[in-house]
Design a protein around this motif. Structure first.
Motif, PDB file in Angstrom:
ATOM      1  N   UNK A  96     -25.233 -17.429  17.299  1.00 16.82           N
ATOM      2  CA  UNK A  96     -25.641 -17.677  15.909  1.00 16.82           C
ATOM      3  C   UNK A  96     -27.120 -18.037  15.839  1.00 16.82           C
ATOM      4  N   UNK A  97     -27.527 -18.957  16.693  1.00 24.24           N
ATOM      5  CA  UNK A  97     -28.919 -19.392  16.676  1.00 24.24           C
ATOM      6  C   UNK A  97     -29.865 -18.256  17.033  1.00 24.24           C
ATOM      7  N   UNK A 225     -19.865 -15.330   9.733  1.00 19.90           N
ATOM      8  CA  UNK A 225     -18.600 -14.823   9.206  1.00 19.90           C
ATOM      9  C   UNK A 225     -18.808 -13.534   8.411  1.00 19.90           C
ATOM     10  N   UNK A 226     -19.932 -13.446   7.699  1.00 22.96           N
ATOM     11  CA  UNK A 226     -20.234 -12.213   6.963  1.00 22.96           C
ATOM     12  C   UNK A 226     -20.427 -11.053   7.928  1.00 22.96           C
ATOM     13  N   UNK A 231     -18.216  -6.257  11.040  1.00 21.52           N
ATOM     14  CA  UNK A 231     -17.899  -5.648  12.330  1.00 21.52           C
ATOM     15  C   UNK A 231     -16.408  -5.312  12.434  1.00 21.52           C
ATOM     16  N   UNK A 232     -15.568  -6.217  11.942  1.00 20.76           N
ATOM     17  CA  UNK A 232     -14.130  -5.975  11.992  1.00 20.76           C
ATOM     18  C   UNK A 232     -13.753  -4.795  11.108  1.00 20.76           C
ATOM     19  N   UNK A 233     -14.421  -4.688   9.949  1.00 19.09           N
ATOM     20  CA  UNK A 233     -14.119  -3.567   9.044  1.00 19.09           C
ATOM     21  C   UNK A 233     -14.502  -2.227   9.665  1.00 19.09           C
ATOM     22  N   UNK A 234     -15.487  -2.237  10.564  1.00 16.02           N
ATOM     23  CA  UNK A 234     -15.894  -1.001  11.227  1.00 16.02           C
ATOM     24  C   UNK A 234     -14.904  -0.582  12.317  1.00 16.02           C
TER      25      UNK A 234
END
Length: 268
Positions: A96-97, A225-226, A231-234
């Protein structure tokens, strides 16, 4: 070929896949795999690794050889897998960082109007004449807002003398939020009609959002999370089935449609 034994039940590899689908666990597995792929190149220093693993053992009461052996047996994990679990959260934080840390200030400024919080007072009534009368009483100082709200307001705010908040300024009804956005503390607005209600609003206090540690963490989590949802939708989540004759027989169920010698099942 590996199998899973639970009590007297033997579960094959293909059956495991369909059990995961049947128990609606495949989306969670997909999420974990996307995360695992993303952090695969994230390295921890030797001191970070030692510290986070030790803290994990302490938090989970894995401080004796007996407790460790029991945990590994319970989860059917190797020590290497358990240590990977211990390091996962820190790797995610470092990801994240590294990915969004330098973008937080500009993102904060972009989102700040929705992040500011307000404390405000509200009276709502279904009677337009009552709302107008209360407005004039409060404005003239004949009766306090709290007294009017406690007696006449027809919502839960009557229990707090009309006082609400602090809440994000984006939380109230858009028409109320718009008034609060342009208000000065103490500014009283005439009754306005919202659906079946007539409402009187007064801004009590504006609490500007600050880019402190808590806000940084909130924004980082939101950006992560966005990205993760995208990524999951892909990722196309499907079950591919082997044909008969491979590995000594047919794997899995018989439903689906053939594509290039395999059957393909869409998983929602």
């Amino acid at each position: 070929m590996a199998h899973l034994r639970i009590g007297n039940q033997i579960i094959t590899q293909s059956e495991i896949v369909h059990l995961l689908a049947g128990f609606q666990m495949l989306p969670q597995l997909c999420r974990l795999l996307v995360i695992e792929r993303a952090i695969s190149l994230t390295e921890l220093t030797p001191s970070e690794r030692e510290c986070v693993i030790e803290q994990f053992y302490q938090n989970n009461q894995l401080t004796t050889p007996q407790a460790m052996a029991k945990a590994l047996e319970h989860y059917s994990m190797s020590l290497e897998q358990l240590e990977a679990v211990a390091m996962r959260e820190l790797k995610i934080e470092k990801l994240k960082q590294a990915t969004w840390g330098t973008k937080l200030e500009s993102y904060f400024l972009q989102c700040k109007p929705q992040l500011d919080k307000v404390i405000y007072s509200l009276i709502r009534t279904s009677d337009a004449e009552v709302a107008q009368e209360l407005y004039f009483r409060i404005k003239a100082g004949e009766q306090t807002f709290a007294d009017c709200a406690s007696i006449y307001s027809q919502g839960a705010e009557a229990q707090t003398g009309g006082m609400l908040g602090p809440v994000p300024i984006s939380q109230p009804h858009p028409a109320i939020a718009q008034k609060l956005t342009i208000s000065q503390p103490g500014q009283l607005w005439p009754p306005m009609k919202l659906d079946e209600w007539f409402v009187i609003v007064r801004l009590e206090k504006l609490i500007p959002a600050q880019l402190d540690d808590a806000m940084r963490s909130t924004l980082l989590n939101h950006l992560f999370e966005t990205w993760l949802a995208e990524e999951i939708s892909k990722a196309q989540l499907t079950i591919l089935e082997e044909e008969e004759g491979r590995e000594g027989g047919r794997e899995g169920v018989t439903e689906g449609r053939r594509e290039g010698g395999r059957e393909k099942l869409g998983v929602v």
